[in-house]
Design a protein around this motif. Structure first.
Motif, PDB file in Angstrom:
ATOM      1  N   ALA A 184       0.815  -1.215   0.000  1.00  0.00           N
ATOM      2  CA  ALA A 184       0.000   0.000   0.000  1.00  0.00           C
ATOM      3  C   ALA A 184       0.846   1.262   0.000  1.00  0.00           C
ATOM      4  O   ALA A 184       0.322   2.362  -0.111  1.00  0.00           O
ATOM      5  CB  ALA A 184      -0.920  -0.013   1.233  1.00  0.00           C
ATOM      6  N   PHE A 185       2.170   1.112   0.127  1.00  0.00           N
ATOM      7  CA  PHE A 185       3.042   2.280   0.228  1.00  0.00           C
ATOM      8  C   PHE A 185       3.305   2.846  -1.166  1.00  0.00           C
ATOM      9  O   PHE A 185       3.659   2.105  -2.089  1.00  0.00           O
ATOM     10  CB  PHE A 185       4.366   1.850   0.887  1.00  0.00           C
ATOM     11  CG  PHE A 185       5.242   3.013   1.255  1.00  0.00           C
ATOM     12  CD1 PHE A 185       5.096   3.646   2.472  1.00  0.00           C
ATOM     13  CD2 PHE A 185       6.213   3.473   0.376  1.00  0.00           C
ATOM     14  CE1 PHE A 185       5.902   4.695   2.822  1.00  0.00           C
ATOM     15  CE2 PHE A 185       7.023   4.540   0.711  1.00  0.00           C
ATOM     16  CZ  PHE A 185       6.864   5.150   1.935  1.00  0.00           C
ATOM     17  N   PRO A 186       3.121   4.181  -1.367  1.00  0.00           N
ATOM     18  CA  PRO A 186       3.247   4.750  -2.714  1.00  0.00           C
ATOM     19  C   PRO A 186       4.680   4.673  -3.272  1.00  0.00           C
ATOM     20  O   PRO A 186       5.631   5.077  -2.603  1.00  0.00           O
ATOM     21  CB  PRO A 186       2.824   6.207  -2.535  1.00  0.00           C
ATOM     22  CG  PRO A 186       2.939   6.474  -1.080  1.00  0.00           C
ATOM     23  CD  PRO A 186       2.709   5.183  -0.381  1.00  0.00           C
ATOM     24  N   ASP A 187       4.810   4.167  -4.496  1.00  0.00           N
ATOM     25  CA  ASP A 187       6.117   4.062  -5.155  1.00  0.00           C
ATOM     26  C   ASP A 187       6.757   5.431  -5.365  1.00  0.00           C
ATOM     27  O   ASP A 187       7.974   5.557  -5.341  1.00  0.00           O
ATOM     28  CB  ASP A 187       5.968   3.374  -6.521  1.00  0.00           C
ATOM     29  CG  ASP A 187       5.673   1.897  -6.361  1.00  0.00           C
ATOM     30  OD1 ASP A 187       6.085   1.342  -5.323  1.00  0.00           O
ATOM     31  OD2 ASP A 187       5.039   1.321  -7.251  1.00  0.00           O
ATOM     32  N   GLU A 211      10.646   6.669  -5.159  1.00  0.00           N
ATOM     33  CA  GLU A 211      11.340   7.227  -6.320  1.00  0.00           C
ATOM     34  C   GLU A 211      11.943   8.591  -6.003  1.00  0.00           C
ATOM     35  O   GLU A 211      13.090   8.880  -6.329  1.00  0.00           O
ATOM     36  CB  GLU A 211      10.369   7.345  -7.500  1.00  0.00           C
ATOM     37  CG  GLU A 211      10.215   6.064  -8.305  1.00  0.00           C
ATOM     38  CD  GLU A 211      11.555   5.466  -8.717  1.00  0.00           C
ATOM     39  OE1 GLU A 211      12.449   6.233  -9.147  1.00  0.00           O
ATOM     40  OE2 GLU A 211      11.727   4.240  -8.590  1.00  0.00           O
ATOM     41  N   SER A 212      11.153   9.441  -5.331  1.00  0.00           N
ATOM     42  CA  SER A 212      11.647  10.788  -5.085  1.00  0.00           C
ATOM     43  C   SER A 212      12.807  10.760  -4.100  1.00  0.00           C
ATOM     44  O   SER A 212      13.763  11.542  -4.231  1.00  0.00           O
ATOM     45  CB  SER A 212      10.525  11.695  -4.589  1.00  0.00           C
ATOM     46  OG  SER A 212      10.135  11.332  -3.294  1.00  0.00           O
ATOM     47  N   ALA A 213      12.753   9.825  -3.137  1.00  0.00           N
ATOM     48  CA  ALA A 213      13.882   9.695  -2.214  1.00  0.00           C
ATOM     49  C   ALA A 213      15.121   9.253  -2.975  1.00  0.00           C
ATOM     50  O   ALA A 213      16.245   9.692  -2.715  1.00  0.00           O
ATOM     51  CB  ALA A 213      13.547   8.696  -1.107  1.00  0.00           C
ATOM     52  N   ARG A 214      14.909   8.389  -3.982  1.00  0.00           N
ATOM     53  CA  ARG A 214      16.024   7.890  -4.796  1.00  0.00           C
ATOM     54  C   ARG A 214      16.627   9.039  -5.608  1.00  0.00           C
ATOM     55  O   ARG A 214      17.838   9.139  -5.747  1.00  0.00           O
ATOM     56  CB  ARG A 214      15.506   6.776  -5.697  1.00  0.00           C
ATOM     57  CG  ARG A 214      16.574   5.824  -6.150  1.00  0.00           C
ATOM     58  CD  ARG A 214      15.977   4.585  -6.774  1.00  0.00           C
ATOM     59  NE  ARG A 214      15.612   3.585  -5.776  1.00  0.00           N
ATOM     60  CZ  ARG A 214      14.690   2.640  -5.968  1.00  0.00           C
ATOM     61  NH1 ARG A 214      13.994   2.623  -7.084  1.00  0.00           N
ATOM     62  NH2 ARG A 214      14.441   1.757  -5.032  1.00  0.00           N
ATOM     63  N   MET A 215      15.736   9.889  -6.134  1.00  0.00           N
ATOM     64  CA  MET A 215      16.203  11.071  -6.878  1.00  0.00           C
ATOM     65  C   MET A 215      17.091  11.941  -6.009  1.00  0.00           C
ATOM     66  O   MET A 215      18.077  12.514  -6.469  1.00  0.00           O
ATOM     67  CB  MET A 215      15.008  11.922  -7.333  1.00  0.00           C
ATOM     68  CG  MET A 215      14.079  11.246  -8.290  1.00  0.00           C
ATOM     69  SD  MET A 215      14.834  10.990  -9.893  1.00  0.00           S
ATOM     70  CE  MET A 215      13.395  10.757 -10.898  1.00  0.00           C
ATOM     71  N   PHE A 239      14.845   2.560   3.001  1.00  0.00           N
ATOM     72  CA  PHE A 239      14.036   1.613   3.768  1.00  0.00           C
ATOM     73  C   PHE A 239      13.919   2.030   5.230  1.00  0.00           C
ATOM     74  O   PHE A 239      12.828   2.091   5.781  1.00  0.00           O
ATOM     75  CB  PHE A 239      14.637   0.216   3.654  1.00  0.00           C
ATOM     76  CG  PHE A 239      13.919  -0.812   4.466  1.00  0.00           C
ATOM     77  CD1 PHE A 239      12.656  -1.246   4.099  1.00  0.00           C
ATOM     78  CD2 PHE A 239      14.505  -1.354   5.605  1.00  0.00           C
ATOM     79  CE1 PHE A 239      11.990  -2.190   4.859  1.00  0.00           C
ATOM     80  CE2 PHE A 239      13.828  -2.296   6.365  1.00  0.00           C
ATOM     81  CZ  PHE A 239      12.579  -2.717   5.992  1.00  0.00           C
ATOM     82  N   TYR A 240      15.075   2.334   5.841  1.00  0.00           N
ATOM     83  CA  TYR A 240      15.033   2.614   7.280  1.00  0.00           C
ATOM     84  C   TYR A 240      14.514   4.004   7.607  1.00  0.00           C
ATOM     85  O   TYR A 240      13.907   4.214   8.648  1.00  0.00           O
ATOM     86  CB  TYR A 240      16.420   2.403   7.904  1.00  0.00           C
ATOM     87  CG  TYR A 240      16.758   0.948   8.036  1.00  0.00           C
ATOM     88  CD1 TYR A 240      16.070   0.157   8.956  1.00  0.00           C
ATOM     89  CD2 TYR A 240      17.712   0.351   7.228  1.00  0.00           C
ATOM     90  CE1 TYR A 240      16.345  -1.191   9.073  1.00  0.00           C
ATOM     91  CE2 TYR A 240      17.995  -0.996   7.329  1.00  0.00           C
ATOM     92  CZ  TYR A 240      17.309  -1.769   8.255  1.00  0.00           C
ATOM     93  OH  TYR A 240      17.570  -3.095   8.363  1.00  0.00           O
ATOM     94  N   ARG A 241      14.779   4.981   6.698  1.00  0.00           N
ATOM     95  CA  ARG A 241      14.432   6.353   7.037  1.00  0.00           C
ATOM     96  C   ARG A 241      13.085   6.780   6.478  1.00  0.00           C
ATOM     97  O   ARG A 241      12.410   7.625   7.052  1.00  0.00           O
ATOM     98  CB  ARG A 241      15.520   7.313   6.499  1.00  0.00           C
ATOM     99  CG  ARG A 241      16.812   7.215   7.245  1.00  0.00           C
ATOM    100  CD  ARG A 241      16.637   7.764   8.658  1.00  0.00           C
ATOM    101  NE  ARG A 241      17.723   7.388   9.534  1.00  0.00           N
ATOM    102  CZ  ARG A 241      18.894   8.014   9.567  1.00  0.00           C
ATOM    103  NH1 ARG A 241      19.108   9.030   8.786  1.00  0.00           N
ATOM    104  NH2 ARG A 241      19.831   7.617  10.410  1.00  0.00           N
ATOM    105  N   VAL A 242      12.699   6.237   5.338  1.00  0.00           N
ATOM    106  CA  VAL A 242      11.480   6.717   4.686  1.00  0.00           C
ATOM    107  C   VAL A 242      10.335   5.722   4.838  1.00  0.00           C
ATOM    108  O   VAL A 242       9.232   6.078   5.250  1.00  0.00           O
ATOM    109  CB  VAL A 242      11.738   6.992   3.180  1.00  0.00           C
ATOM    110  CG1 VAL A 242      10.474   7.487   2.506  1.00  0.00           C
ATOM    111  CG2 VAL A 242      12.871   7.994   3.018  1.00  0.00           C
ATOM    112  N   VAL A 243      10.615   4.461   4.522  1.00  0.00           N
ATOM    113  CA  VAL A 243       9.528   3.498   4.406  1.00  0.00           C
ATOM    114  C   VAL A 243       9.099   2.945   5.764  1.00  0.00           C
ATOM    115  O   VAL A 243       7.916   2.956   6.116  1.00  0.00           O
ATOM    116  CB  VAL A 243       9.938   2.344   3.474  1.00  0.00           C
ATOM    117  CG1 VAL A 243       8.788   1.383   3.309  1.00  0.00           C
ATOM    118  CG2 VAL A 243      10.359   2.895   2.123  1.00  0.00           C
TER     119      VAL A 243
END
Lengths: 286, 312
Positions: free
Chosen positions: A173-176, A180-184, A193-197
């Protein structure tokens, strides 16, 4: 007033009240049957055996609590045993929750070779009773020379399929876009994974942690098979060996059982909402 | 390999400005999933897949005088003629047919009661119902052993108080089954009720109101509005209870040890005894694989059922 109308008005006025009383009675009876043994444990653990089986049986707590506790410490080293349980449960919970959450994340958010196979294996472990693995696992631990060690208790069930599945559902359910924006922004995958998700799925992760801790705290058969030195026993194992003795000190046994169950009850009191939602993770599929 | 190629294509690199990031990107894409899934996958392979397959191999062998020999299907043939194994299957069938429906029915009743808007102290009820499920197994068995003790146990004292004779709860085949069924029901009914309650609460209030406006009575509301939406949760409870019953071990292991005779033996308890008390590993492995097959078949059927329901 016609007879029919009279009957209708009676059901309208009378039935809800009678229905409520009946429902309340049923609920109270259910609650009493569910919870009465716990009250009885309090009574039993503060009495001695002769009082326990007296007729009529005691209905109020007695004064033998401390005496039973000292006795219990003397027979099975109760304090030590509880510490062992806590240590094993904490290590297991930390490792298992993280490993399961990470695997759930991979299954939810990445397409990779072997993914379907892994998902199949996870589902299979949910259906296959672990007792089926007992003999081969036991032989494996024996040939590794790990019998009577804590790693033998902890390692085999670290990859918890229930947890993997639960977390996978949460991550689906977590928005991709967020990832993506964190990856950018140049964050590495682990950091994302640890900080955002993970912070976002904190409720489900919390449920997993609680559930995992409870499972390990209660674990009985595998620790019983693996541990054979008394000072390594976890609480359920130590208490079970008490049952096997020819003279069973029931009030001490019940006191130990009650105290060993107490942490679980407390955790459940505090986190019941999360615990239930965690269990429901498998039932209400998104 | 990739390293070699990039070394060879060194001169061409000036022509194309960007290849190393590209293959590195591909490598990263292929590997990062496994940094997450790797630990779990390795553990599953080592402590699940391997012992499972080792067990499968073992089920075709027998241990004679310390020498393991291949015996083909002999262990499976032995099982087909083994009265204890069939008794264990019958016991499981009895619990599946009697205990599971009774428990789910009771749990539904409790859940509906708990969902009434006039009810106060709902959290208190929920905790009371859930307590048995979070009880430590050993505590649970000790409590039931003492309560069901034939002479002086609380249950028999209560029966005596209303003029009934003592019941030999754990030593008579019929009574032991009843005690087992009763204790499983005690432990898991509230758990199912709380899950069903959560399902009930996910039904929007407007739907009840709409039904009331359309003139639906309580029964119609129940059949037309509640049941269809609760079905997936009921099925979830049935599936988990069924799998739990097929895997039943803890309760009868500590409460009755499978006895008297084999009245409360289950397949998993039997395979445990064969493996760890008789040290007949080949036979235990064969039994475990039959248990796996049965659970697989029944779970498959139930998941198909859910799937057909369109709720998955």
């Amino acid at each position: 007033m016609s007879q029919a109308a009279e009957a209708r008005s009676r059901t309208r006025g009378g039935r809800p009240r009678a229905g409520r009383a009946l429902a309340l009675l049923l609920l109270l009876a259910g609650a009493l049957i569910s919870a009465a043994p716990f009250y009885w444990m309090v009574v039993a653990s503060t009495r001695d055996d002769s009082e326990l089986f007296a007729s009529p049986p005691p209905f109020l707590p007695g004064g033998r609590f401390l005496h039973n506790l000292v006795e219990l410490e003397h027979t099975i080293g109760f304090g030590r045993v509880m510490l062992n349980s806590a240590g094993v449960a904490v290590v297991y919970t930390v490792l298992s929750s993280l490993i399961s959450a990470m695997c759930g994340y991979a299954l939810a958010k990445y397409r990779f070779r072997g993914r379907r196979l892994l998902l199949g294996a996870v589902l299979a472990t949910m259906m296959i009773p672990f007792q089926v693995l007992l003999v081969p696992l036991f032989q494996m631990m024996a040939s590794l020379g790990w019998v009577d060690t804590y790693q033998a208790v902890i390692l085999p069930f670290l990859a918890n399929s229930f947890g993997i599945f639960l977390m996978r559902q949460a991550f689906l359910a977590f928005p991709d876009e967020l990832i993506e924006s964190a990856r950018m922004d140049g964050a590495g995958d682990l950091r994302i994974f640890y900080r955002v998700v993970l912070p976002v799925v904190r409720p489900q992760f919390g449920a997993l942690v609680i559930f995992t801790f409870m499972t390990q705290w209660n674990a009985f058969l595998w620790p019983l098979l693996m541990l054979n030195t008394e000072d390594k026993y976890t609480a359920p194992v130590a208490l079970y060996t008490l049952i096997g003795q020819s003279h069973v000190d029931y009030s001490g046994l019940i006191l130990g059982s009650f105290l060993a169950t107490l942490p679980l009850m407390l955790i459940f009191f505090l986190f019941q909402k999360q615990f239930v939602s965690g269990l429901l993770g498998g039932a209400v599929k998104g | 390999m990739t390293k070699q190629r990039s070394a060879k294509s060194g001169p061409a690199r000036t022509a194309r400005p960007d290849p190393p990031p590209r293959w590195r990107e591909r490598w990263r894409r292929r590997c990062t999933p496994w940094t997450f899934a790797g630990p779990a996958a390795a553990l599953l392979a080592l402590f699940f897949a391997y012992p499972l397959l080792a067990g499968l191999y073992q089920s075709f062998t027998a241990d004679r005088d310390g020498v393991t020999t291949w015996v083909g299907l002999a262990q499976y043939r032995r099982m087909a003629a083994d009265p204890v194994f069939w008794a264990a299957l019958r016991n499981t069938g009895l619990i599946l047919l009697v205990q599971v429906p009774v428990m789910i029915g009771l749990a539904l009743l409790l859940a509906f009661g708990l969902n009434q808007s006039w009810l106060r102290l709902r959290a208190g009820f929920r905790i009371a119902y859930f307590l048995p499920a979070v009880t430590m197994l050993v505590a649970y068995s000790v409590v039931f052993r003492v309560l069901l003790k034939t002479d002086g146990g609380l249950v028999n004292q209560m029966l005596g108080a209303v003029g009934l004779p003592d019941v030999d709860w754990l030593n008579g085949p019929g009574w032991a089954r009843l005690a087992l069924i009763g204790s499983i029901t005690w432990r898991w009914t509230g758990y199912n009720a709380v899950i069903l309650l959560a399902g009930l609460q996910s039904i929007a209030r407007e739907q009840y109101e709409a039904a009331a406006i359309d003139g639906a009575g309580p029964l119609t509301t129940f059949v037309r509005v509640v049941m269809p939406q609760l079905r997936p949760v009921i099925l979830f409870c049935s599936v988990t209870s069924t799998i739990g019953t097929l895997q039943l071990f803890d309760e009868n292991y500590v409460l009755t040890g499978g006895g008297p005779g084999n009245a409360t033996t289950t397949p998993v308890l039997y395979l445990y005894k064969v493996g760890f008390e008789q040290l007949d590993f080949g036979y235990a492995a064969a039994i475990s694989w039959v248990v796996v097959a049965i659970i697989g078949l029944i779970s498959y059927a139930q998941f198909r059922f859910i799937g057909k329901d369109g709720s998955r």
